[in-house]
Write a protein that holds these residues in place. Structure first.
Motif, short mmCIF file in Angstrom:
data_model
loop_
_atom_site.label_atom_id
_atom_site.label_comp_id
_atom_site.label_asym_id
_atom_site.label_seq_id
_atom_site.Cartn_x
_atom_site.Cartn_y
_atom_site.Cartn_z
N VAL A 167 -14.07 -15.87 -11.47
CA VAL A 167 -14.98 -15.76 -12.57
C VAL A 167 -15.41 -14.33 -12.75
O VAL A 167 -15.43 -13.50 -11.55
CB VAL A 167 -16.18 -16.53 -12.23
CG1 VAL A 167 -15.88 -18.06 -12.26
CG2 VAL A 167 -16.91 -16.35 -10.81
N PRO A 168 -15.89 -13.77 -13.94
CA PRO A 168 -16.51 -12.56 -13.90
C PRO A 168 -18.10 -12.64 -13.66
O PRO A 168 -18.41 -13.79 -13.91
CB PRO A 168 -16.29 -12.37 -15.66
CG PRO A 168 -16.13 -13.79 -16.22
CD PRO A 168 -15.58 -14.68 -15.32
N SER A 169 -18.31 -11.63 -13.12
CA SER A 169 -19.96 -11.51 -12.49
C SER A 169 -20.39 -10.31 -12.90
O SER A 169 -19.90 -9.23 -12.94
CB SER A 169 -19.77 -11.80 -10.73
OG SER A 169 -19.28 -13.07 -10.54
N ASP A 170 -21.66 -10.18 -13.20
CA ASP A 170 -22.42 -9.07 -13.20
C ASP A 170 -23.04 -8.80 -11.85
O ASP A 170 -23.53 -7.60 -11.66
CB ASP A 170 -23.57 -9.29 -14.64
CG ASP A 170 -23.04 -9.62 -15.99
OD1 ASP A 170 -21.84 -8.75 -16.30
OD2 ASP A 170 -23.36 -10.42 -16.58
N THR A 171 -23.49 -9.95 -11.33
CA THR A 171 -24.36 -10.06 -10.14
C THR A 171 -24.04 -10.90 -9.15
O THR A 171 -23.46 -12.03 -9.27
CB THR A 171 -25.77 -10.08 -10.36
OG1 THR A 171 -26.27 -9.39 -11.15
CG2 THR A 171 -26.74 -10.06 -8.97
N VAL A 172 -23.49 -10.76 -7.84
CA VAL A 172 -23.14 -11.43 -6.74
C VAL A 172 -24.21 -11.24 -5.62
O VAL A 172 -24.64 -10.23 -5.08
CB VAL A 172 -21.74 -10.94 -6.32
CG1 VAL A 172 -21.37 -11.93 -5.08
CG2 VAL A 172 -20.64 -10.93 -7.38
N LEU A 173 -24.66 -12.40 -5.10
CA LEU A 173 -25.65 -12.59 -4.24
C LEU A 173 -24.88 -12.99 -2.85
O LEU A 173 -24.36 -13.89 -2.71
CB LEU A 173 -26.79 -13.64 -4.56
CG LEU A 173 -27.97 -13.18 -5.26
CD1 LEU A 173 -27.41 -12.59 -6.75
CD2 LEU A 173 -28.95 -14.06 -5.24
N VAL A 174 -25.37 -12.16 -1.70
CA VAL A 174 -24.46 -12.32 -0.46
C VAL A 174 -25.56 -12.35 0.46
O VAL A 174 -26.47 -11.42 0.80
CB VAL A 174 -23.53 -11.30 -0.36
CG1 VAL A 174 -22.94 -11.30 1.21
CG2 VAL A 174 -22.50 -10.77 -1.46
N ALA A 175 -25.72 -13.35 1.43
CA ALA A 175 -26.34 -13.58 2.63
C ALA A 175 -25.81 -12.46 3.54
O ALA A 175 -24.76 -12.09 3.63
CB ALA A 175 -26.45 -14.88 3.19
N VAL A 176 -26.86 -11.97 4.32
CA VAL A 176 -26.59 -10.84 5.22
C VAL A 176 -27.03 -11.25 6.69
O VAL A 176 -28.04 -11.56 6.86
CB VAL A 176 -27.13 -9.51 5.00
CG1 VAL A 176 -26.95 -8.45 6.03
CG2 VAL A 176 -26.83 -9.07 3.72
#
Length: 315
Positions: A167-176
């Motif tokens: 998928v194209p993404s502008d923003t990716v959220l990632v747990a750290v």
């Protein structure tokens, strides 16, 4: 001081890792969902072997070693240990896994079912890591770090490469937690896509380090500490985050608990607390997408007892 001298993976290294681990890991699916009128994409990495993204880095670490090891050694809050045990079983290499005494029993039982020799030591990841070092120094042993080695971070970067194809993404959220996943995903996108780190209030390793400019020791606590409970951010993940301007958000345990319930109610996906942490930022309003913004959320782990999940709508 900043970690500017620290090396993190290139896109070329991540592509080579993809080729190296192909056939050993799953291409995990994406699913489109909506909340408050905002569509976004979930990358279901909890459907990876052993229930988390961790086999990517573990396979890359072992398969890129200069010689085939005689034994694999790892310290883990649970998910990394499961990954290394799975890799050992798949490749026919014994695994010695060190976990804290606080590791969830569901993870300890799975480690043993994978044939690993399990050592339960101390109350947190740092103590398990220290205990593992003596075994890791034996001839023929390969220590597979949970998050702060270049092969591990490079393998985790394949999540980003795969998501970018889906998928194209502008923003990716990632747990750290320790920074392996954020380091890998950020290294793949290299600033072309906004990467947002999400951490529990009780496990703010990256948040604290970005504020200070260098790794800051923390005392992990709270609902997601078993999977995101590193006491200090890894140098590689921090360097990648600093160099690409990663934003860090904090969410509460109640937000994480609500995100787990929402995932189960809306998609029948049973995530663990750490796996639902990135989603918690969207559902709680800690991250507010702009109209038309294409947001992707990595659901990174599912190793928890689903018995507390309810299909009933919130009242």
């Amino acid at each position: 001081m900043p970690t500017g001298a620290t090396t993190y993976p290139s896109r070329e290294q991540i592509q080579r890792a993809r080729a190296r681990i192909e056939g050993h890991v799953r291409r995990t699916p994406v699913v489109e969902v909506q909340h408050d009128g905002h569509p976004f994409t979930l990358k279901l990495e909890l459907l990876q072997h052993t229930g988390s993204f961790k086999p990517r880095g573990a396979f890359n670490s072992v398969l890129s070693a200069s010689e085939r090891p005689d034994v694999l050694v790892a310290a883990s809050g649970g998910n990394h240990g499961l990954a290394v045990a799975h890799v050992g079983r798949a490749l026919g290499i014994p695994a010695e896994i060190f976990v804290p005494r606080t590791a969830p029993e569901i993870k300890v039982a799975r480690l043993r079912s994978l044939g690993a020799r399990v050592h339960q030591v101390g109350e947190g990841y740092a103590e398990a890591l220290q205990a593992s070092r003596e075994v890791a120094q034996q001839p023929g042993a390969l220590s597979v770090h949970a998050y702060d080695s270049l092969p591990t971070v490079t393998g985790q970067g394949t999540v980003g490469a795969e998501l970018a194809e889906q998928v194209p993404s502008d923003t990716v959220l990632v747990a750290v937690g320790g920074g392996g996943l954020i380091g890998g995903v950020t290294s793949w996108y290299t600033g072309s896509v906004r990467v947002v780190a999400v951490e529990p209030h009780g496990c703010p390793t990256l948040h604290a380090a970005l504020a200070a400019g260098w790794p800051v020791p923390t005392s992990p606590s709270g609902l997601a500490a078993d999977s995101l409970g590193a006491s200090v951010i890894g140098d590689i993940g921090l360097a990648a985050a600093q160099d690409t301007g990663v934003q860090s958000l904090l969410v509460g345990d109640d937000d994480i608990r609500a995100a787990r319930q929402w995932l189960w109610r809306e998609t029948r996906v049973a995530a663990e607390a750490g796996g639902a942490t990135a989603l918690a930022a969207v559902l709680s309003g800690a991250y507010r997408p702009e109209p038309g913004e294409r947001v992707s959320v990595i659901v990174c782990g599912g190793n928890a007892d689903p018995g507390d999940l309810s299909a009933e709508p919130d009242r």
